[in-house]
Design an enzyme around this catalytic site. Structure first.
Site, PDB file in Angstrom:
ATOM      1  N   GLY A 491       0.793  -1.216   0.000  1.00  8.55           N
ATOM      2  CA  GLY A 491       0.000   0.000   0.000  1.00  8.55           C
ATOM      3  C   GLY A 491       0.822   1.261   0.000  1.00  8.55           C
ATOM      4  N   GLN A 492       2.139   1.150   0.290  1.00  8.10           N
ATOM      5  CA  GLN A 492       2.955   2.351   0.431  1.00  8.10           C
ATOM      6  C   GLN A 492       3.406   2.941  -0.897  1.00  8.10           C
ATOM      7  OE1 GLN A 492       3.784  -0.800   0.969  1.00  8.10           O
ATOM      8  NE2 GLN A 492       5.908  -1.087   1.560  1.00  8.10           N
ATOM      9  N   GLY A 493       3.267   2.185  -2.002  1.00  4.24           N
ATOM     10  CA  GLY A 493       3.612   2.723  -3.323  1.00  4.24           C
ATOM     11  C   GLY A 493       5.053   2.509  -3.741  1.00  4.24           C
ATOM     12  N   ALA A 532      10.375  -0.930   8.754  1.00  7.66           N
ATOM     13  CA  ALA A 532      11.351   0.065   9.223  1.00  7.66           C
ATOM     14  C   ALA A 532      11.642   1.180   8.224  1.00  7.66           C
ATOM     15  CB  ALA A 532      12.671  -0.629   9.614  1.00  7.66           C
ATOM     16  N   SER A 533      10.782   1.404   7.238  1.00  5.41           N
ATOM     17  CA  SER A 533      11.003   2.461   6.243  1.00  5.41           C
ATOM     18  C   SER A 533      12.353   2.277   5.542  1.00  5.41           C
ATOM     19  CB  SER A 533      10.944   3.850   6.895  1.00  5.41           C
ATOM     20  OG  SER A 533       9.753   4.027   7.613  1.00  5.41           O
ATOM     21  N   THR A 536      12.790   1.692   0.431  1.00  5.44           N
ATOM     22  CA  THR A 536      13.133   2.655  -0.609  1.00  5.44           C
ATOM     23  C   THR A 536      14.647   2.760  -0.748  1.00  5.44           C
ATOM     24  OG1 THR A 536      11.115   3.956  -0.412  1.00  5.44           O
ATOM     25  CG2 THR A 536      13.044   5.088  -1.277  1.00  5.44           C
ATOM     26  N   ALA A 736      17.812   9.664  -1.753  1.00  2.73           N
ATOM     27  CA  ALA A 736      16.561   9.573  -0.991  1.00  2.73           C
ATOM     28  C   ALA A 736      16.728   8.848   0.336  1.00  2.73           C
ATOM     29  CB  ALA A 736      15.499   8.860  -1.820  1.00  2.73           C
ATOM     30  N   GLY A 738      13.985   6.986   3.502  1.00  2.00           N
ATOM     31  CA  GLY A 738      12.632   6.499   3.736  1.00  2.00           C
ATOM     32  C   GLY A 738      11.824   7.469   4.577  1.00  2.00           C
ATOM     33  N   GLU A 741       7.029   5.626   7.797  1.00  2.61           N
ATOM     34  CA  GLU A 741       6.479   5.612   9.156  1.00  2.61           C
ATOM     35  C   GLU A 741       6.396   6.991   9.779  1.00  2.61           C
ATOM     36  OE1 GLU A 741       8.272   1.879  11.299  1.00  2.61           O
ATOM     37  OE2 GLU A 741       9.753   2.754   9.957  1.00  2.61           O
TER      38      GLU A 741
END
Length: 781
Positions: A491-493, A532-533, A536, A736, A738, A741
């Site tokens: 769901g986070q894309g 934990a983000s 990415t 980038a 993350g 969260e």
């Protein structure tokens, strides 16, 4: 050169499938010969199991398997292996599964569950973390010493209810307090709350001949499920395949392992027939994990000039009945535990404590949303006692380049800038709020008061030093590519962002990049976990390396065909060409599966790029001081919130929220804004309404969405503004970091601070319900 895709607000690549219903979830799957499972759960929060009679259930027509704890004597866990598949010997929380049934249809399975007779002997219940620490407290786990855990990282105390004790020590805490001009002590509380994903937990398992197990599951981490299942039941990893299709939300509640081992054992008991177990909403609430509660005790010493020189904190985590993930939450909160502030003298003790509540697990923010309620409220309270502006007080103490964290980590120019985030938020929210005498009089007359609140935040991925991700990029005959990863987009894309990264790196249009959605441990490359983000950064770097590997193969092949040196070749517009003779070129599709000369000779072969990335420079932490490097990268942020409080009813209306985050580099503006807004709204639920309530015997009272209130569209703020500071992370994909969260963290704090700013009410417990605010106002009046 085509326009860069990095930073562009590309719509989600899964959007059409999801809104049209084409996307298949485990809930949608049905396998030939499949059985349906149901659970028998405990009506007691703490009780000895004296007898279980399953005879009537086993004799019911259509029932193919019945299991109790004695049939499956296994324990689950990633960090602390303490949770049985089914309760054995005793139950430790209301709603704990004690038996499971598989039958031809769900109605039969549920009927069979009702026929199972369980005789219990109730035991004393422990629900309060402070009471759980008393020497005479009932023990939730008498056999704690027999469990397995990661030695040297977690420190349980057998003979007590302490599942882990994590420490941070920096400087000389007593000397720091001796120098302080003001010492402020407070206690803050956050209750347990729920994840509430749209899709409940669901698993299908088939245990075939030769102990071959195939799992379809709604989970965040297929390789974690495979590894933990192998460790739990003793089947080799090579015999287990875990498949994760589309997932309808997780927020940490689907990390690790949950239903998979039990459903696999039901399939084995049913002689290999596939079994499906779908948690009802009531089971999702009462039987599956929640977010831990937290009691924070904070003592802070400051100078009259506003410098924090000493802080002593005890975090008491309500882990519930089992502490598998909870011990790592307590650890992560410990090494992050004073927020993004530079403090010379620090003492933190973070205790993960067993109680007879639902067991806790990862939840968006991994403990940070909980402890930042305490940290950021404490900062405002201190500023008021000093007679200092809350913004000025924070700015004096925030981490900046050259600062040293509480674990000894040095902050660099590229680490990120929390001070810039806070300054931007303060400007956009209109800090400070100045009211005319007329406005003050009108507020007093109407009982409606406006206020502003500020709060900062930080978080880094909580993961082992050796955590790794990998990616495969394979080129198709038409020059398009498939990207294979095992981090899950629930769901986070993330898959949309990875597609952008691959398209950018390979000089392809986005429509020619396909991220394979269904992940299988048999065919997809390894990834630790989607938590934990981290994905990415970790997955993004792995995709970049896989693309670079693919490009290197193409250069090597094209150099011979075009009779040019590799360093003279360039890529662009789905072609590889000679830099100084651009008409000498090859289309990607000509190289995708090998190049054929005019005479029929062929060279090359199918192009497949591989990439991998492992966290760099992380260390274990010292057991006594917590010193070391626990964090791959820190993402910083800040919130500013404007509210209006009706003191006649206690209702609060959020007028405006302004948020800013240093994300390093925006990869997809549309998606990152969606993440921020989603996290903010989720945070509003924690702030205003969400709480798990138990009666005196530990029975859960909030067992459905009628009693447990989450935000709806009517609860949205009037205005939400999001801003991004970009301090590139040197080891991040295109710079980038993350931010999945982080938007939820400190929402409660900013609202609590705004309430105090508006009314003078200092509240120390959430949710900030209308009743709690009204009663506090009445007491003050």
């Amino acid at each position: 050169m085509s326009q860069s895709l990095i930073g562009v607000g590309v719509p989600r690549i899964d959007g059409v499938e999801k809104v049209t219903g084409e996307a298949l979830y485990v809930h949608d799957l049905k396998i030939q010969g499949m059985l349906y499972a149901a659970l028998k759960t405990s009506p007691y929060a703490h009780a000895r199991i004296l007898r279980i009679d399953t005879s009537r259930a086993r004799s019911l027509p259509g029932v193919k398997a019945v299991l109790t704890g004695q049939d499956v004597p296994y324990r689950l866990g990633l960090y602390m292996i303490d949770r049985p598949l089914l309760a054995t010997g005793k139950v430790r929380y209301y709603g704990e599964p004690v038996a499971a049934v598989a039958a031809l249809d769900l109605d039969t399975a549920r009927e069979a569950v009702e026929l199972i007779e369980v005789e219990y002997e109730p035991l004393p219940v422990v629900q309060d973390v402070e009471e759980a620490l008393r020497e005479d407290a009932p023990l939730v786990h008498e056999d704690l010493a027999t469990y397995s855990w990661i030695k040297g990282v977690y420190f349980p105390k057998p003979g007590t209810n302490i599942a882990n004790h994590f420490k941070v020590r920096k400087g000389d805490i007593e000397a720091g307090f001796a120098r302080a001009d003001l010492i402020v002590e407070n206690k803050f509380f956050q209750p347990q709350v729920l994840h509430m994903p749209l899709e409940t937990h669901v698993t299908i398992a088939r245990w075939s001949s030769g102990d071959r197990i195939k799992i379809w599951t709604s989970a965040q981490s297929p390789f974690a499920v495979r590894d933990l299942l192998s460790m739990t039941i003793g089947v080799p990893r090579s015999h287990i395949e875990v498949i994760v299709p589309y997932v309808g939300g997780g927020f940490g509640g689907k990390a690790g392992i949950h239903l998979e081992a039990l459903v696999a054992c039901l399939s084995r008991a049913a002689r290999g027939r596939p079994v499906k177990l779908t948690a009802t909403r009531e089971e999702e609430i009462a039987s599956l994990p929640c977010r831990q509660g937290l009691l924070s005790k904070i003592k802070t010493g400051v100078t009259r000039e506003g410098r924090i020189i000493a802080e002593e904190i005890a975090y008491l985590w309500d882990a519930g009945a089992y502490a598998d993930y909870g011990v790592n939450i307590g650890r992560a909160a410990g090494y992050s535990g004073v927020g993004p502030y530079e403090i010379e003298n620090v003492k933190i003790d973070s205790y993960t404590i067993y109680t007879n509540h639902i067991f806790g697990t990862a939840y968006r923010g991994f403990g940070h949303a909980e402890f930042f309620w305490a940290i950021e409220r404490q900062r405002d309270i201190i500023a008021r006692k000093l007679g200092m502006d809350a913004l000025e007080f924070r700015m004096k103490n925030l981490l900046k380049p050259g600062s040293v964290t509480i674990t000894g980590e040095k902050i660099h120019e590229n680490t990120g800038r929390v001070d810039k985030c806070l300054a931007l938020v303060a400007e956009k929210i209109g800090w400070p709020l100045v009211k005319t005498e007329e406005e003050k009089a009108r507020e007093k007359e109407t009982g409606r008061y406006r206020g502003l609140g500020l709060a900062v935040l930080h978080k880094a991925p909580a993961m082992p030093p050796s955590t790794a991700s990998s990616a495969i990029v394979k080129m198709n005959e038409d020059g398009s590519v498939n990207v294979l990863v095992s981090g899950i987009d629930y769901g986070q894309g993330t898959y949309t962002t990875l597609a952008q990264i691959a398209a950018e790196r390979l000089h392809l249009p986005l429509e020619k990049v396909h991220v394979v959605w269904e992940t299988s441990t048999e065919t997809s490359p390894y990834d630790w976990q989607t938590v934990a983000s981290r994905f990415t950064v970790m997955g993004g770097n792995a995709v970049i390396r896989a693309c670079d590997d693919l490009l290197a193969q193409m250069k090597s092949l094209a150099a011979g065909i075009l009779r040019a040196a590799e360093e003279e070749l360039e890529f662009g517009q789905e072609e590889i060409y000679v830099r100084h003779h651009p008409d000498q070129k090859l289309a990607y599709r000509e190289l995708a599966i090998g190049y054929t000369y005019g005479n029929g000779n062929a060279v090359g072969g199918p192009l497949i790029g591989r990439g991998r990335y492992i966290a760099q420079g992380l260390t274990f932490l010292d057991a006594e001081t917590g010193q070391g490097r626990p964090a791959l990268d820190w993402t910083y942020g800040a919130h500013g919130i404007e509210i209006e409080v009706d003191t006649k009813t206690g209702n609060m209306r959020v007028l405006k929220i302004v948020s800013a985050f240093d994300v390093g580099r925006v990869l997809n503006e549309m998606l990152v804004k969606g993440q921020v807004i989603g996290g903010i709204v989720q945070g509003l639920g924690t702030a205003f309404s969400e709480v798990l309530l138990y009666d005196r015997e530990g029975r859960l009272l909030t067992r459905n969405l009628v009693d447990y209130k989450i935000p709806t569209a009517k609860d949205l703020p009037d205005v939400i503004e999001t801003y991004f500071v970009e301090t590139p992370q040197l080891d991040g994909p295109y710079g980038a970091r993350g931010v999945a969260e982080h938007p939820m963290i400190s929402i409660t704090s900013a609202i609590g601070n705004a309430l105090a700013n508006a009314t003078g009410l200092e509240l120390y417990e959430v949710p900030l319900s209308a009743e709690r605010v009204y009663l506090a106002w009445q007491e003050k009046a």
